[in-house]
Write an enzyme that holds these catalytic residues in place. Structure first.
Site, mmCIF file in Angstrom:
data_model
loop_
_atom_site.group_PDB
_atom_site.id
_atom_site.type_symbol
_atom_site.label_atom_id
_atom_site.label_comp_id
_atom_site.label_asym_id
_atom_site.label_seq_id
_atom_site.Cartn_x
_atom_site.Cartn_y
_atom_site.Cartn_z
ATOM 1 C CE LYS A 1 -5.445 101.558 101.362
ATOM 2 N NZ LYS A 1 -5.202 100.737 102.537
ATOM 3 C CD GLU B 1 6.604 92.235 93.266
ATOM 4 O OE1 GLU B 1 5.416 92.561 93.317
ATOM 5 O OE2 GLU B 1 7.545 93.053 93.338
ATOM 6 C CB CYS C 1 9.097 97.112 94.824
ATOM 7 S SG CYS C 1 10.057 98.441 95.534
ATOM 8 C CD GLU D 1 8.083 101.455 93.893
ATOM 9 O OE1 GLU D 1 8.155 100.411 93.202
ATOM 10 O OE2 GLU D 1 8.303 101.496 95.105
HETATM 11 P P1 NAI Z 1 -1.891 94.959 97.008
HETATM 12 O O1 NAI Z 1 -1.383 95.663 95.823
HETATM 13 O O2 NAI Z 1 -3.289 94.434 96.972
HETATM 14 O O3 NAI Z 1 -1.792 95.874 98.303
HETATM 15 C C1 NAI Z 1 -0.897 96.927 98.433
HETATM 16 C C2 NAI Z 1 -1.648 98.129 98.944
HETATM 17 O O4 NAI Z 1 -2.707 98.433 98.043
HETATM 18 C C3 NAI Z 1 -2.321 97.944 100.299
HETATM 19 O O5 NAI Z 1 -2.137 99.113 101.029
HETATM 20 C C4 NAI Z 1 -3.779 97.804 99.972
HETATM 21 O O6 NAI Z 1 -4.570 98.332 101.003
HETATM 22 C C5 NAI Z 1 -3.912 98.665 98.736
HETATM 23 N N1 NAI Z 1 -5.026 98.309 97.849
HETATM 24 C C6 NAI Z 1 -5.550 97.087 97.601
HETATM 25 N N2 NAI Z 1 -6.543 97.192 96.711
HETATM 26 C C7 NAI Z 1 -6.645 98.501 96.380
HETATM 27 C C8 NAI Z 1 -7.479 99.246 95.498
HETATM 28 N N3 NAI Z 1 -8.426 98.665 94.754
HETATM 29 N N4 NAI Z 1 -7.300 100.583 95.404
HETATM 30 C C9 NAI Z 1 -6.348 101.197 96.116
HETATM 31 N N5 NAI Z 1 -5.551 100.541 96.981
HETATM 32 C C10 NAI Z 1 -5.683 99.209 97.106
HETATM 33 O O7 NAI Z 1 -0.895 93.783 97.336
HETATM 34 P P2 NAI Z 1 -1.081 92.572 98.364
HETATM 35 O O8 NAI Z 1 -2.312 91.797 98.016
HETATM 36 O O9 NAI Z 1 -0.953 93.049 99.736
HETATM 37 O O10 NAI Z 1 0.196 91.690 97.992
HETATM 38 C C11 NAI Z 1 0.199 90.904 96.797
HETATM 39 C C12 NAI Z 1 1.453 91.119 96.020
HETATM 40 O O11 NAI Z 1 1.568 92.484 95.655
HETATM 41 C C13 NAI Z 1 2.741 90.826 96.740
HETATM 42 O O12 NAI Z 1 3.031 89.479 96.733
HETATM 43 C C14 NAI Z 1 3.705 91.617 95.929
HETATM 44 O O13 NAI Z 1 4.046 90.893 94.795
HETATM 45 C C15 NAI Z 1 2.928 92.836 95.522
HETATM 46 N N6 NAI Z 1 3.253 94.010 96.361
HETATM 47 C C16 NAI Z 1 4.226 94.849 95.899
HETATM 48 C C17 NAI Z 1 4.622 95.918 96.678
HETATM 49 C C18 NAI Z 1 5.704 96.839 96.205
HETATM 50 O O14 NAI Z 1 6.380 97.450 97.007
HETATM 51 N N7 NAI Z 1 5.869 97.007 94.917
HETATM 52 C C19 NAI Z 1 4.040 96.171 98.001
HETATM 53 C C20 NAI Z 1 2.987 95.256 98.357
HETATM 54 C C21 NAI Z 1 2.635 94.206 97.555
#
Ligand code: NAI
Ligand code: MG
Length: 503
Positions: A198, A404, A307, A273
């Site tokens: 996904k 973060e 991250c 992660e």
């Molecule tokens: P998010 O965690 O909501 O989104 C990341 C991924 O999770 C996207 O592909 C989204 O489609 C998916 N997702 C969202 N809700 C889900 C669910 N219930 N079940 C399974 N997958 C789901 O993060 P968002 O809102 O895009 O960004 C917010 C913050 O998250 C950022 O500011 C950052 O701090 C963090 N983040 C950290 C990442 C990393 O590499 N550790 C990557 C992206 C975001």
């Protein structure tokens, strides 16, 4: 504040053609529209332009994709082949990605906003990771315990072997789209699993091209499926689907915990992660020519959307002013703009929402006493740009220090000595990464040992390798990616004990 030139320089004709084509989900070997025909606009964060539309899938497509994956797993069309056959297919997949590497780089720039130099670098690392995963799969061996388990009156032959876990749901983020896909799909496929990817709804495009090349390379029908759509809708349906055996997720800690809770119902295997609030520590004996740009790019690269971003900077008091001024200089010298222009070093952040979230954290930090050394603004124009920002004097309980940020913002904090900095560096619910700059080898090893972090870099930052395990302590996640650990996280161990009869 400066105006950003966010016009897109020309893209490759094959990229233009790809963007204009239909973008549907990959289910089995078929490209399928969402059953209700819904599509989602995909935008370029450098200028807000809609560059493509992609199928907005729902639970029906998830169900079809999971069933296709499950059927392929049961039929053993992939896991039942020899390791050398699978390795060959995956190496062919890597060659095809390499053939189209510039296409991938441009697509990720247009979709995510990252500068082209970074997009080229990360697709290259994705290809390298795929090749490693394909090759180390052949080195997995069973363990034999015959001598250890036998005694004078009982002769046993015992062994422990691993098997692919089954159907794996791979949920990837938007901050490094093509590479994130490969970081999960490479070990999952090399381990013999069938999977459903996904992609993030903000950056789904390179995933679809990867799916096309996987089929071209000979990954059998149903072994790799791709379902585009909303995180909550598609994500939840995947995590809860009874035929999904393993979930691997990269993203926010909030969603990671939600996934762990949902997956717990069936005790699905989960790799997470998640976020970080990583410290970079600069001692006064460090080579500052190395430490200043190192600490700066530890947080400014990819506009801080990593991250591992080193967003807390601890500097020993004697060199504090010099290091902070140096990082401010690096920040001021970075060219910001459309990632397609090779002169630009920083692109936009992913969305208006993320830009505004970053600005709010900085503004709140200022109200709580933080002082901006440089940056702090969002240049005008249509894109979602954020200036690289350095702050000092942030309250230790402010979001600047605790949360973060996922933006190009670094908070500098002075420290006295090793005993002073270690507890401060470890004072975080996260524990993903850390950087240490010092010329004292002894100190470097002590700090590396003391830090609560899954990855520690000494005199460099963010250097990863497909053979070196990657992952976090504390709320930064569960499990490790890369290397043999990463591959084994897609396999289940089975022990067999055989009692032997006769002499
Ligand atoms: P998010 O965690 O909501 O989104 C990341 C991924 O999770 C996207 O592909 C989204 O489609 C998916 N997702 C969202 N809700 C889900 C669910 N219930 N079940 C399974 N997958 C789901 O993060 P968002 O809102 O895009 O960004 C917010 C913050 O998250 C950022 O500011 C950052 O701090 C963090 N983040 C950290 C990442 C990393 O590499 N550790 C990557 C992206 C975001
Ligand atoms: Mg996008």
């Amino acid at each position: 504040m400066s105006e950003i030139n966010s016009n897109s320089p020309d893209v490759l004709p094959e990229v233009a053609e790809f963007l204009g084509s239909a973008h549907h989900a990959l289910i089995g070997a078929q490209w399928k529209m969402a059953s209700d025909g819904r599509m989602r606009d995909v935008c370029n964060p450098a200028n807000g332009d809609v560059i493509a539309t992609v199928a907005e899938c729902g639970p029906a497509e998830v169900d079809a994709a999971v069933k296709a994956a499950s059927a392929s797993f049961k039929a053993k069309v992939w896991r039942g082949t020899s390791v050398s056959e699978r390795t060959q297919v995956l190496l062919r997949f890597a060659d095809l990605i390499e053939r189209d590497a510039e296409m991938f780089a441009q697509i990720d720039v247009l979709d995510n906003g990252m500068p082209i130099w970074l997009a080229r670098m990360i697709i290259a690392s994705g290809i390298e990771g795929l090749r490693y995963a394909a090759m180390i799969a052949a080195t997995l061996t069973d363990e034999n315990f015959s001598a250890a388990t036998s005694s004078a009156d009982r002769r046993l032959h015992a062994y422990s072997a691993t098997q692919p876990i089954g159907v794996a749901a791979l949920i990837i983020p938007w901050n490094g789209p093509a590479a994130s896909f490969l970081v999960k799909a490479a070990p999952a496929l090399a381990a013999g699993c069938s999977c459903i990817v996904k992609p993030a709804e903000l950056t789904p495009l390179s995933a679809l091209l990867l799916g096309k090349l996987a089929l071209e390379a000979g990954v059998p029908e149903g072994v790799l499926n791709i379902v585009t759509g909303d995180g909550k809708v598609v994500g939840n349906a995947l995590v809860e689907h009874p035929l999904v055996d393993k979930v691997s997720f990269t993203g926010s800690t909030v969603i990671g915990k939600e996934i762990a809770r949902r997956a717990a119902d069936r005790l699905k295997r989960v790799t997470l992660e998640l976020g970080g609030k990583s410290p970079t520590i600069v001692f006064d004996d460090a080579d500052l020519e190395l430490a200043i740009p190192g600490a700066a790019m530890a947080v400014f690269a990819n506009s801080g959307q990593m991250c591992i971003a080193g967003s807390r900077l601890f500097v020993q008091r004697k060199v504090f002013d010099k290091v902070v001024a140096g990082i401010g200089q690096v920040a001021g010298s970075l060219k910001i703009g459309n990632g397609m222009d090779p002169n630009n070093q920083l692109g936009p952040v992913i969305s208006a929402q993320q830009r505004d979230r970053i600005a709010a954290i900085v503004a709140e930090g200022q109200e709580q006493g933080a002082e901006i050394v440089c940056g702090g603004g969002s240049p005008s124009g249509n894109g979602f740009f954020v200036e690289p920002t350095v702050v000092v004097g942030a309250d230790k309980d402010s979001s600047l220090i605790r949360e973060e940020i996922f933006g190009p913002v670094i908070a500098a904090i002075p420290f006295d000595d090793l005993d002073d900095v270690i507890p401060q560096a470890n004072d975080s619910r996260y524990g993903l990464a850390a950087g240490v700059f010092t010329t004292d080898v002894n100190k470097a090893h002590i700090v590396a040992d003391e830090l609560e972090a899954g990855n520690v870099w000494v005199n460099c930052y963010g250097v990863t390798h497909p053979m070196v395990p990657f992952g976090g302590f504390k709320e930064s996640g569960w499990g490790r990616e890369f290397g043999v650990d990463g591959l084994q996280s897609y396999r289940e161990s089975k022990s067999v004990v055989v009692q032997l009869h006769g002499s």
